[in-house]
Motif scaffolding. Structure first.
Motif, PDB file in Angstrom:
ATOM      1  N   ASP A 220       0.825  -1.212   0.000  1.00 54.19           N
ATOM      2  CA  ASP A 220       0.000   0.000   0.000  1.00 54.19           C
ATOM      3  C   ASP A 220       0.859   1.263   0.000  1.00 54.19           C
ATOM      4  OD1 ASP A 220      -2.563  -1.314   0.162  1.00 54.19           O
ATOM      5  OD2 ASP A 220      -2.052  -1.828   2.231  1.00 54.19           O
ATOM      6  N   LYS A 221       2.029   1.213   0.649  1.00 57.26           N
ATOM      7  CA  LYS A 221       2.953   2.349   0.662  1.00 57.26           C
ATOM      8  C   LYS A 221       4.376   1.828   0.546  1.00 57.26           C
ATOM      9  CE  LYS A 221       0.126   5.308   3.706  1.00 57.26           C
ATOM     10  NZ  LYS A 221       0.100   6.073   4.974  1.00 57.26           N
ATOM     11  N   VAL A 222       5.184   2.552  -0.228  1.00 58.16           N
ATOM     12  CA  VAL A 222       6.616   2.252  -0.335  1.00 58.16           C
ATOM     13  C   VAL A 222       7.341   3.596  -0.318  1.00 58.16           C
ATOM     14  CG1 VAL A 222       8.457   1.161  -1.646  1.00 58.16           C
ATOM     15  CG2 VAL A 222       6.149   0.170  -1.691  1.00 58.16           C
ATOM     16  N   ILE A 223       8.048   3.885   0.780  1.00 59.22           N
ATOM     17  CA  ILE A 223       8.731   5.169   0.962  1.00 59.22           C
ATOM     18  C   ILE A 223      10.211   4.898   1.202  1.00 59.22           C
ATOM     19  CG2 ILE A 223       8.765   7.344   2.225  1.00 59.22           C
ATOM     20  CD1 ILE A 223       6.105   6.743   0.849  1.00 59.22           C
ATOM     21  N   GLU A 224      11.054   5.666   0.513  1.00 58.02           N
ATOM     22  CA  GLU A 224      12.502   5.519   0.653  1.00 58.02           C
ATOM     23  C   GLU A 224      13.080   6.842   1.138  1.00 58.02           C
ATOM     24  OE1 GLU A 224      16.304   4.927  -2.339  1.00 58.02           O
ATOM     25  OE2 GLU A 224      14.488   3.736  -2.735  1.00 58.02           O
ATOM     26  N   LEU A 225      13.990   6.794   2.107  1.00 53.92           N
ATOM     27  CA  LEU A 225      14.581   8.004   2.659  1.00 53.92           C
ATOM     28  C   LEU A 225      15.986   7.699   3.169  1.00 53.92           C
ATOM     29  CD1 LEU A 225      13.015   8.756   6.178  1.00 53.92           C
ATOM     30  CD2 LEU A 225      13.117   6.507   5.118  1.00 53.92           C
TER      31      LEU A 225
ATOM     32  N   HIS B 227       8.301  -0.614   3.313  1.00 57.28           N
ATOM     33  CA  HIS B 227       7.098  -1.096   2.631  1.00 57.28           C
ATOM     34  C   HIS B 227       6.022  -1.365   3.678  1.00 57.28           C
ATOM     35  CE1 HIS B 227      10.704  -2.192   0.389  1.00 57.28           C
ATOM     36  NE2 HIS B 227       9.985  -2.300  -0.736  1.00 57.28           N
ATOM     37  N   TYR B 228       4.791  -0.974   3.354  1.00 54.92           N
ATOM     38  CA  TYR B 228       3.702  -1.158   4.324  1.00 54.92           C
ATOM     39  C   TYR B 228       2.452  -1.700   3.637  1.00 54.92           C
ATOM     40  CZ  TYR B 228       0.117  -0.180   7.827  1.00 54.92           C
ATOM     41  OH  TYR B 228      -0.912  -0.306   8.725  1.00 54.92           O
ATOM     42  N   ARG B 229       1.854  -2.717   4.252  1.00 60.52           N
ATOM     43  CA  ARG B 229       0.573  -3.259   3.793  1.00 60.52           C
ATOM     44  C   ARG B 229      -0.393  -3.258   4.978  1.00 60.52           C
ATOM     45  NH1 ARG B 229       2.302  -7.236   1.110  1.00 60.52           N
ATOM     46  NH2 ARG B 229       2.195  -8.918   2.656  1.00 60.52           N
ATOM     47  N   GLU B 230      -1.559  -2.672   4.773  1.00 65.87           N
ATOM     48  CA  GLU B 230      -2.540  -2.532   5.843  1.00 65.87           C
ATOM     49  C   GLU B 230      -3.094  -3.886   6.274  1.00 65.87           C
ATOM     50  OE1 GLU B 230      -5.589   0.105   4.624  1.00 65.87           O
ATOM     51  OE2 GLU B 230      -4.324   1.905   4.726  1.00 65.87           O
ATOM     52  N   PRO B 231      -3.579  -3.969   7.515  1.00 65.59           N
ATOM     53  CA  PRO B 231      -4.180  -5.233   7.978  1.00 65.59           C
ATOM     54  C   PRO B 231      -5.503  -5.514   7.278  1.00 65.59           C
ATOM     55  CG  PRO B 231      -4.437  -3.517   9.641  1.00 65.59           C
ATOM     56  CD  PRO B 231      -3.559  -2.933   8.583  1.00 65.59           C
ATOM     57  N   VAL B 232      -5.872  -6.764   7.222  1.00 68.05           N
ATOM     58  CA  VAL B 232      -7.180  -7.150   6.698  1.00 68.05           C
ATOM     59  C   VAL B 232      -8.140  -7.157   7.894  1.00 68.05           C
ATOM     60  CG1 VAL B 232      -8.492  -8.892   5.443  1.00 68.05           C
ATOM     61  CG2 VAL B 232      -6.061  -8.555   4.931  1.00 68.05           C
TER      62      VAL B 232
ATOM     63  N   ILE C 103       5.122  -5.067   7.412  1.00 64.15           N
ATOM     64  CA  ILE C 103       6.136  -4.041   7.191  1.00 64.15           C
ATOM     65  C   ILE C 103       7.418  -4.730   6.741  1.00 64.15           C
ATOM     66  CG2 ILE C 103       7.589  -2.286   8.277  1.00 64.15           C
ATOM     67  CD1 ILE C 103       5.316  -1.599  10.111  1.00 64.15           C
ATOM     68  N   LEU C 104       7.980  -4.222   5.669  1.00 64.23           N
ATOM     69  CA  LEU C 104       9.270  -4.710   5.166  1.00 64.23           C
ATOM     70  C   LEU C 104      10.231  -3.535   5.117  1.00 64.23           C
ATOM     71  CD1 LEU C 104      11.246  -6.656   3.727  1.00 64.23           C
ATOM     72  CD2 LEU C 104      10.084  -6.055   1.578  1.00 64.23           C
ATOM     73  N   VAL C 105      11.376  -3.662   5.775  1.00 68.76           N
ATOM     74  CA  VAL C 105      12.385  -2.606   5.819  1.00 68.76           C
ATOM     75  C   VAL C 105      13.640  -3.107   5.112  1.00 68.76           C
ATOM     76  CG1 VAL C 105      13.792  -1.110   7.273  1.00 68.76           C
ATOM     77  CG2 VAL C 105      11.467  -1.729   7.996  1.00 68.76           C
ATOM     78  N   MET C 106      14.028  -2.395   4.060  1.00 68.07           N
ATOM     79  CA  MET C 106      15.264  -2.701   3.330  1.00 68.07           C
ATOM     80  C   MET C 106      16.284  -1.616   3.620  1.00 68.07           C
ATOM     81  SD  MET C 106      13.859  -3.801  -0.437  1.00 68.07           S
ATOM     82  CE  MET C 106      12.914  -5.297  -0.714  1.00 68.07           C
TER      83      MET C 106
ATOM     84  N   ILE D 249      11.852   9.598  -1.320  1.00 69.71           N
ATOM     85  CA  ILE D 249      11.184   9.184  -2.558  1.00 69.71           C
ATOM     86  C   ILE D 249       9.959   8.376  -2.206  1.00 69.71           C
ATOM     87  CG2 ILE D 249      11.403   7.941  -4.733  1.00 69.71           C
ATOM     88  CD1 ILE D 249      14.429   8.277  -4.502  1.00 69.71           C
ATOM     89  N   ALA D 250       8.804   8.771  -2.721  1.00 64.90           N
ATOM     90  CA  ALA D 250       7.570   8.011  -2.519  1.00 64.90           C
ATOM     91  C   ALA D 250       7.360   7.121  -3.733  1.00 64.90           C
ATOM     92  CB  ALA D 250       6.386   8.960  -2.312  1.00 64.90           C
ATOM     93  N   HIS D 251       7.809   5.885  -3.650  1.00 64.52           N
ATOM     94  CA  HIS D 251       7.597   4.942  -4.762  1.00 64.52           C
ATOM     95  C   HIS D 251       6.113   4.607  -4.874  1.00 64.52           C
ATOM     96  CE1 HIS D 251      11.862   4.402  -5.384  1.00 64.52           C
ATOM     97  NE2 HIS D 251      12.029   4.155  -4.085  1.00 64.52           N
ATOM     98  N   LYS D 252       5.429   4.561  -3.739  1.00 64.59           N
ATOM     99  CA  LYS D 252       3.984   4.354  -3.740  1.00 64.59           C
ATOM    100  C   LYS D 252       3.440   4.904  -2.429  1.00 64.59           C
ATOM    101  CE  LYS D 252       0.438   0.804  -4.495  1.00 64.59           C
ATOM    102  NZ  LYS D 252       0.189  -0.640  -4.711  1.00 64.59           N
TER     103      LYS D 252
END
Length: 427
Positions: free
Chosen positions: A354-359, A396-401, A410-413, A423-426
């Motif tokens: 749902d969201k992918v933000i890089e900083l 990276h973030y995906r909301e709960p169902v 949440i995935l952190v690279m 950078i807002a990739h999504k």
């Protein structure tokens, strides 16, 4: 009569609610009487505002009867009004007698508050009202010779003797004011009180509420509530140690709750395993953890080398300053957290997120560990694999169902990079 009216008016703003200071709903007889019958009469009849209107009416009636030579009528109206005032607004002494003489818990509560201070709090607001009613009765009192003649009648003397004897018979059985030993919670040691199904467990558990009630009174109260099960007037946990029926219900509900929690944990773990990320290039470090967080996730390095600025959550997800990084999460859902570190920039992945933000992030001490600040260090590794310096972080973030009660992901690279651009990739 004028003195009585002035006293009623002065006391009007202070009436009501005295019993609340000394007793609790569902425990004390006086409180229940005061909050039911008297409360209705005080606030929903002409007796409200401390009954000052009724007493003014009595004053006017008495004055008119004197002017028209109808003194008995005015005296009767004044007496009825004064008695009504005493019953409804001067009931503090009656309810205090009920609390102290009938209900032992309320007697001990009064003792814990300090008897003199408790009685004063109990009766102070009613004192002026009772005095006003008595002043009204005194204003229309019967001449002494008539009063002596009335009191001297045989049926009055016999009635007074009967009332005195009846009062002694009613209150002597409950007049045991003797104190006894008080078992403190320290007597239980490290044992959970509800696990001790005996009198000691009950006393230790009950001390959370009744700090100084003697043991024998507290046990008597607990057994009385157990006898009333399931219609007891306390929470079921209060009587579990000494009430087998309540203990069975408690254990059944506790087992069902634990089974439900265990099933939810298994479901959440299965959801985390199914959605686990697979790196597209070779990673240096990969770790996973399932957790709860009420305040969000955070990286906080040595405070002596860390910026005092609070990280601003860009796009509501992530923000960073020197030595600090914050990741926003929902406090109402578990988190499937994955962290990965790379030697070079990994491909951008936005599908299924749902969201992918890089900083950018600057590590002053090379101690970049993501933690829940309320829970402290967890089992995640240090993401600053090259020591202190500059890194790029992609979150990276995906909301709960919510409908299925499934967790958020949440995935952190983390990979090398000096840029501070976000950078807002999504988003």
């Amino acid at each position: 009569m004028i003195v009585a009216v002035a006293g009623m008016w002065a006391a009007a703003p202070r009436t009501g609610g005295n019993l609340m200071l000394l007793s609790q709903p569902g425990f004390c007889s006086g409180f229940e009487l005061d909050s039911s019958v008297w409360a209705i009469l005080r606030w929903r009849t002409p007796l409200r505002y401390a009954g000052v209107f009724v007493l003014v009416l009595a004053l006017v009636a008495h004055w008119v009867s004197l002017r028209r030579d109808r003194e008995p009528i005015g005296r009767a109206v004044a007496r009825v009004s004064a008695v009504a005032i005493l019953l409804v607004h001067g009931s503090g002494a009656l309810t205090l007698a009920l609390e102290v003489g009938v209900d032992r818990y309320c007697r001990v509560s009064l003792h814990e508050l300090n008897v003199l201070r408790g009685v004063w709090v109990f009766l102070s607001a009613d004192a002026a009202l009772a005095l006003a009613g008595l002043c009204a009765l005194a204003a229309v009192r019967v001449p002494r010779h008539r009063l002596r003649r009335l009191v001297g009648k045989p049926w009055i003397r016999r009635g007074a003797a009967g009332v005195a004897a009846g009062g002694l018979l009613c209150f002597l059985p409950v007049a045991d004011l003797a104190t006894g030993p008080v078992t403190g919670r320290e007597a239980c040691g490290s044992e959970e009180p509800l696990a001790l199904r005996n009198e000691l467990g009950f006393l230790c558990n009950a001390r959370r509420v009744f700090a100084s009630m003697p043991d024998h009174l507290l046990l008597a109260y607990g057994r009385r509530q157990c006898a009333a099960y399931p219609h007891m007037r306390v929470d079921i946990s209060f009587i579990v140690p000494i009430c087998p029926a309540a203990a069975r219900q408690w254990d059944t509900e506790l087992a069902a709750e634990e089974a439900e929690i265990e099933q939810r944990e298994k479901t959440n773990q299965a959801a985390c395993d199914r959605s686990r990320h697979r790196p597209l290039i070779r990673a240096v470090t990969v770790a996973h953890e399932r957790m709860w967080s009420e305040t969000g996730l955070e990286v906080f390095e040595d405070h002596t080398e860390t910026s005092d600025d609070d990280p601003f959550l860009q796009y509501g997800l992530v923000g960073s300053t020197r030595g600090r990084m914050a990741i926003g999460v929902s406090a109402e859902s578990q988190i499937c957290l994955s962290v990965e570190t790379y030697r070079r920039r990994p491909p951008v992945e936005v599908k299924a997120w749902d969201k992918v933000i890089e900083l950018g992030y600057e590590s002053p001490g090379g101690d970049m560990v993501i933690v829940d600040p309320m829970a402290g260090p967890g089992g995640l590794p240090n993401l600053a694999y090259s020591g202190k310096g500059h890194y790029r972080v992609r979150v990276h973030y995906r909301e709960p169902v919510w409908a299925a009660d499934l967790p958020q992901h949440i995935l952190v690279m983390v990979f090398p990079g000096d840029s501070r651009r976000t950078i807002a990739h999504k988003a």
